[in-house]
Design a protein around this motif. Structure first.
Motif, PDB file in Angstrom:
ATOM      1  N   ASP A 104       0.915  -1.229  -0.188  1.00 53.04           N
ATOM      2  CA  ASP A 104       0.033  -0.089  -0.037  1.00 53.04           C
ATOM      3  C   ASP A 104       1.015   1.170   0.272  1.00 53.04           C
ATOM      4  O   ASP A 104       0.623   2.239  -0.878  1.00 53.04           O
ATOM      5  CB  ASP A 104      -0.833   0.090   1.111  1.00 53.04           C
ATOM      6  CG  ASP A 104      -1.867   1.142   1.202  1.00 53.04           C
ATOM      7  OD1 ASP A 104      -2.635   1.031  -0.049  1.00 53.04           O
ATOM      8  OD2 ASP A 104      -2.174   2.018   2.085  1.00 53.04           O
ATOM      9  N   GLN A 108       1.482   3.922  -3.026  1.00 53.60           N
ATOM     10  CA  GLN A 108       1.123   5.418  -2.826  1.00 53.60           C
ATOM     11  C   GLN A 108       2.280   6.300  -3.439  1.00 53.60           C
ATOM     12  O   GLN A 108       2.204   7.212  -4.019  1.00 53.60           O
ATOM     13  CB  GLN A 108       0.862   5.758  -1.604  1.00 53.60           C
ATOM     14  CG  GLN A 108       0.780   7.240  -1.061  1.00 53.60           C
ATOM     15  CD  GLN A 108       0.760   7.501   0.311  1.00 53.60           C
ATOM     16  OE1 GLN A 108       0.752   6.358   1.113  1.00 53.60           O
ATOM     17  NE2 GLN A 108       0.843   8.782   0.732  1.00 53.60           N
ATOM     18  N   ARG A 160      -0.826  -0.804  -7.686  1.00 58.88           N
ATOM     19  CA  ARG A 160      -1.802  -0.026  -7.472  1.00 58.88           C
ATOM     20  C   ARG A 160      -2.960  -1.004  -7.268  1.00 58.88           C
ATOM     21  O   ARG A 160      -3.831  -0.975  -6.448  1.00 58.88           O
ATOM     22  CB  ARG A 160      -2.192   0.935  -8.671  1.00 58.88           C
ATOM     23  CG  ARG A 160      -3.433   1.851  -8.389  1.00 58.88           C
ATOM     24  CD  ARG A 160      -3.818   2.739  -9.474  1.00 58.88           C
ATOM     25  NE  ARG A 160      -2.571   3.740  -9.082  1.00 58.88           N
ATOM     26  CZ  ARG A 160      -2.027   4.690 -10.338  1.00 58.88           C
ATOM     27  NH1 ARG A 160      -2.537   4.461 -11.362  1.00 58.88           N
ATOM     28  NH2 ARG A 160      -1.164   5.486  -9.996  1.00 58.88           N
ATOM     29  N   SER A 163      -2.498  -3.050  -4.246  1.00 63.74           N
ATOM     30  CA  SER A 163      -2.768  -2.124  -2.946  1.00 63.74           C
ATOM     31  C   SER A 163      -4.361  -2.149  -2.792  1.00 63.74           C
ATOM     32  O   SER A 163      -5.040  -2.351  -1.885  1.00 63.74           O
ATOM     33  CB  SER A 163      -2.445  -0.876  -3.078  1.00 63.74           C
ATOM     34  OG  SER A 163      -2.924   0.079  -2.040  1.00 63.74           O
ATOM     35  N   ARG A 164      -5.175  -2.093  -4.209  1.00 63.28           N
ATOM     36  CA  ARG A 164      -6.578  -2.007  -3.818  1.00 63.28           C
ATOM     37  C   ARG A 164      -7.261  -3.169  -3.493  1.00 63.28           C
ATOM     38  O   ARG A 164      -8.307  -3.307  -2.669  1.00 63.28           O
ATOM     39  CB  ARG A 164      -7.156  -1.859  -5.366  1.00 63.28           C
ATOM     40  CG  ARG A 164      -7.148  -0.269  -5.705  1.00 63.28           C
ATOM     41  CD  ARG A 164      -8.253  -0.028  -6.993  1.00 63.28           C
ATOM     42  NE  ARG A 164      -7.746  -0.832  -8.227  1.00 63.28           N
ATOM     43  CZ  ARG A 164      -6.930  -0.560  -9.357  1.00 63.28           C
ATOM     44  NH1 ARG A 164      -6.398   0.652  -9.211  1.00 63.28           N
ATOM     45  NH2 ARG A 164      -6.684  -1.096  -9.977  1.00 63.28           N
ATOM     46  N   ARG A 166      -5.398  -5.464  -1.480  1.00 62.60           N
ATOM     47  CA  ARG A 166      -4.800  -5.915  -0.185  1.00 62.60           C
ATOM     48  C   ARG A 166      -4.019  -6.754  -0.414  1.00 62.60           C
ATOM     49  O   ARG A 166      -4.342  -7.883   0.592  1.00 62.60           O
ATOM     50  CB  ARG A 166      -6.017  -5.782   0.867  1.00 62.60           C
ATOM     51  CG  ARG A 166      -6.993  -4.476   1.005  1.00 62.60           C
ATOM     52  CD  ARG A 166      -7.480  -4.278   2.144  1.00 62.60           C
ATOM     53  NE  ARG A 166      -7.053  -3.793   3.314  1.00 62.60           N
ATOM     54  CZ  ARG A 166      -6.308  -2.708   3.513  1.00 62.60           C
ATOM     55  NH1 ARG A 166      -5.611  -2.048   2.674  1.00 62.60           N
ATOM     56  NH2 ARG A 166      -6.132  -2.317   4.819  1.00 62.60           N
TER      57      ARG A 166
END
Length: 174
Positions: A104, A108, A160, A163-164, A166
């Motif tokens: 994550d 970012q 990305r 991360s979305r 998890r």
């Protein structure tokens, strides 16, 4: 055989299942087979991506995040993926991984990097830029800048997506 960097985004439960499979299999087979849609082949781009960041003046925080995105971390134990005859990285260093929390943060920070601006800091002459980049950049068809940008964009999108969802990311050279 070419050795290229591979990344897989997987749920922690899948990694745990592979760990259990390796422990119970007589041959130590982890049954590692992440879905193709969740695997990214970065080819030889990691070296060039990092070099562009260095030459383009990428700040320390973002440079460290980029390095972590490409090198992973050793906090998650993955020896079971690096045991013959089922090693996923037979020609490279032991696999590494990033936890979902690390993914994550990396996602970012990668999202904040203006890679075209980093490329703009390179000489406009492709031969000069390739000489500065090194690592065989002079042999890249279509130019090293376009190659590095294409792979950086793929890396950023890969993280990305992880991360979305998890997911954690496992990295290795194969």
């Amino acid at each position: 055989m070419a050795i290229t960097q591979q990344l897989a985004r997987i749920p922690a439960e899948y990694l745990a299942s592979c760990r259990r499979s390796a422990a119970t299999s007589p041959e130590g087979d982890p049954l590692w087979d992440p879905p193709p849609a969740d695997v990214l082949d970065l080819d030889w781009a990691p070296f060039l991506i990092e070099r562009v960041g260095e030459l383009g003046g990428l700040g320390d925080v973002h440079r460290k995040a980029l390095r972590q995105a490409l090198d992973g971390d050793t906090a998650i134990e993955l020896a079971f993926l690096h045991t013959r005859p089922h090693t996923i990285a037979p020609f490279g260093p032991a696999p590494t991984a990033l936890s979902a929390v690390q993914v994550d943060r990396v996602a970012q920070l990668l999202g904040e990097i203006d890679f075209p601006a980093l490329l703009a800091a390179l000489p406009t002459d492709e031969a000069e830029a390739a000489a500065l980049l090194g690592n065989g950049a002079d042999e890249i068809v279509g130019g090293p800048g376009a190659y590095a940008l294409r792979h950086f964009d793929a890396l950023r999108e890969f993280y990305r997506g992880a991360s979305r969802r998890r997911l954690l990311v496992v990295l290795w050279w194969d």
